[in-house]
Design an enzyme around this catalytic site. Structure first.
Site, PDB file in Angstrom:
ATOM      1  N   ASP A 170     -10.458   7.665  -7.534  1.00 21.75           N
ATOM      2  CA  ASP A 170     -10.559   8.649  -6.445  1.00 21.75           C
ATOM      3  C   ASP A 170     -12.031   8.786  -6.061  1.00 21.75           C
ATOM      4  O   ASP A 170     -12.898   8.821  -6.933  1.00 21.75           O
ATOM      5  CB  ASP A 170      -9.989   9.995  -6.939  1.00 21.75           C
ATOM      6  CG  ASP A 170      -9.870  11.008  -5.816  1.00 21.75           C
ATOM      7  OD1 ASP A 170     -10.917  11.401  -5.248  1.00 21.75           O
ATOM      8  OD2 ASP A 170      -8.733  11.401  -5.492  1.00 21.75           O
ATOM      9  N   GLY A 228      -8.656   8.380  -1.952  1.00 24.19           N
ATOM     10  CA  GLY A 228      -9.115   9.767  -1.928  1.00 24.19           C
ATOM     11  C   GLY A 228      -9.673  10.155  -0.573  1.00 24.19           C
ATOM     12  O   GLY A 228      -9.787   9.324   0.339  1.00 24.19           O
ATOM     13  N   ASP A 287       2.220   6.782   2.387  1.00 21.63           N
ATOM     14  CA  ASP A 287       2.790   7.954   1.709  1.00 21.63           C
ATOM     15  C   ASP A 287       4.113   8.311   2.388  1.00 21.63           C
ATOM     16  O   ASP A 287       4.178   9.239   3.206  1.00 21.63           O
ATOM     17  CB  ASP A 287       1.823   9.137   1.836  1.00 21.63           C
ATOM     18  CG  ASP A 287       0.507   8.858   1.131  1.00 21.63           C
ATOM     19  OD1 ASP A 287       0.462   8.979  -0.100  1.00 21.63           O
ATOM     20  OD2 ASP A 287      -0.472   8.500   1.816  1.00 21.63           O
ATOM     21  N   GLU A 299     -11.522   4.427   6.947  1.00 20.43           N
ATOM     22  CA  GLU A 299     -10.334   5.228   7.264  1.00 20.43           C
ATOM     23  C   GLU A 299     -10.683   6.391   8.201  1.00 20.43           C
ATOM     24  O   GLU A 299      -9.849   6.832   8.996  1.00 20.43           O
ATOM     25  CB  GLU A 299      -9.765   5.763   5.943  1.00 20.43           C
ATOM     26  CG  GLU A 299      -8.406   6.374   6.039  1.00 20.43           C
ATOM     27  CD  GLU A 299      -7.898   6.873   4.697  1.00 20.43           C
ATOM     28  OE1 GLU A 299      -8.607   6.737   3.674  1.00 20.43           O
ATOM     29  OE2 GLU A 299      -6.776   7.402   4.684  1.00 20.43           O
ATOM     30  N   HIS A 338       0.853  -1.198   0.000  1.00 23.28           N
ATOM     31  CA  HIS A 338       0.000   0.000   0.000  1.00 23.28           C
ATOM     32  C   HIS A 338       0.887   1.246   0.000  1.00 23.28           C
ATOM     33  O   HIS A 338       1.271   1.767   1.048  1.00 23.28           O
ATOM     34  CB  HIS A 338      -0.922  -0.024   1.234  1.00 23.28           C
ATOM     35  CG  HIS A 338      -1.943   1.075   1.254  1.00 23.28           C
ATOM     36  ND1 HIS A 338      -3.243   0.872   1.652  1.00 23.28           N
ATOM     37  CD2 HIS A 338      -1.877   2.391   0.925  1.00 23.28           C
ATOM     38  CE1 HIS A 338      -3.919   2.014   1.579  1.00 23.28           C
ATOM     39  NE2 HIS A 338      -3.099   2.955   1.142  1.00 23.28           N
TER      40      HIS A 338
END
Ligand code: IMP
Ligand code: ZN
Length: 352
Positions: free
Chosen positions: A153, A183, A293, A213, A22
């Site tokens: 997204d 997104g 990220d 999330e 991920h």
């Protein structure tokens, strides 16, 4: 005499052959790489109005939350990486960063992005990235293999989601292994994507979804709808009731867990030792620690394993078992699974 297992340190977690499932491509670009791109652009175009990335995204700043994280892409990074040269350059740098961190298998995900000013279509964008992945995978010296997942997204229209799935199907034989839903979790109505994801699934693409999330994306209706798409893996799985946990376990759906991202973005209450990894690790499903990220939260995968060891008391053998546990949920098929089982059976770095 019993052997004493040596403590886990960063050197060990770097050496450990890791699987990353991920990671968002644009969110994985380091600040230094963004700065290089900015410098090259500024040299060619002195009137460039974009701020230096080292000012726009200050080194060391990792406290991006839902309000500040998503605009970072729409109002800055996408404007900087807006031509084929910067997309190629940053993709190469991201692959190199994962590989030098000891990642041996990477499923990178990205949202197909058109740049009309540069005459770049979404398909051009995907083809460009696949060419870089293919070049990387073709080099024998490279230990890491990389595949691509295409993201829809949440703000997309149904037609845009269809286009992502069309591109994924078209490039399935060139390295696209699945589709993702990502997104801002506080935006969009995911029900409009049901057909697109069902079509992806029917053509053999795997499906992973950002799941529960944030509270806004964790209603019973949304989670039921997402589970009805028969996902192969789920990302984050934060606000999940027991009822849904049972379904995830029964269907043996892999979970992608991101410690630093969840802590820094305040997606969970508390800190590392409160992370739901502590519960999922005792479940029967494949669990993969992931970075999400790394360019924004600055914690490479080796550091995520180190955090897991530190906050959950895991030793070297347990970390290796955790890496191996993710293998069953990779999207690229039996050949790669076999290759990784061999990588781990031969690996002798545990006692170094
Ligand atoms: P890209 O898809 O390669 O452009 O990577 C950046 C994009 O990934 C962002 O614009 C978001 O849409 C998505 N993304 C990155 N991290 C997250 C996350 O934690 N939750 C949901 N979406 C995310
Ligand atoms: Zn994500």
């Amino acid at each position: 005499m019993a052997t004493i297992s040596r403590a886990v340190d960063l050197e060990f977690t770097r050496r450990l052959p890791k699987i990353e499932l991920h990671a968002h491509l644009t969110g994985s670009i380091s600040r230094d790489c963004l700065h290089d791109i900015w410098e090259q652009k500024k040299a060619l175009e002195p009137d460039l109005e974009l701020e230096d990335p080292l000012i726009a995204i200050p080194p060391g700043k990792v406290d991006y939350d839902i309000e500040t994280f998503f605009p970072l892409f729409s109002s800055y990074i996408y404007r900087l990486c807006s031509d084929l040269a910067s997309i190629e350059y940053s993709t190469k740098a991201v692959l190199d960063d994962f590989q030098s961190d000891g990642v041996v298998y990477l499923e990178l995900r990205t949202t197909p992005r058109a740049v009309p000013k540069q005459n770049i279509s979404k398909a051009d964008y995907v083809r460009t990235i696949l060419a870089i992945l293919s070049e990387h995978n073709g080099k024998e010296a490279n230990q890491m293999r990389a595949y691509l997942i295409l993201s829809v997204d949440r703000r997309n229209t149904a037609a845009e989601a269809d286009e992502v799935v069309d591109i994924a199907i078209k490039y399935q034989s060139a390295g696209v292994v699945g589709v993702d839903l990502c997104g801002n979790p506080e935006r969009g109505d995911i029900r409009i994507f049901t057909e697109a994801f069902s079509r992806a699934k029917s053509t053999g693409l795997k499906v992973t979804l950002h799941f529960a999330e944030a509270p806004a994306s964790s209603t019973d209706e949304e989670l039921q709808a997402l589970l009805s798409w028969q996902p192969d893996r789920l990302g984050h799985v934060i606000h999940v009731k027991d009822e849904f946990k049972d379904v995830i376990e029964k269907q043996n759906i892999g979970v992608e867990l991101c410690l630093s991202c969840n802590v820094h973005a305040k997606l969970i209450t508390g800190s590392y030792s409160d992370h739901h990894f502590g519960q999922w690790r005792h479940s029967s499903v494949p669990v993969a620690l992931c970075t999400d990220d790394v360019g924004v939260f600055c914690s490479p995968l080796s550091h995520e394993y180190y955090l897991a060891a530190t906050h959950f008391g895991l030793g070297r053998e347990e970390l290796q078992n955790l890496c191996e546990r993710a293998i069953d949920s990779i999207f690229s098929g039996s050949e790669e699974k076999k290759r990784f089982k061999q990588v781990y059976s031969k690996w002798d770095g545990r006692n170094m």
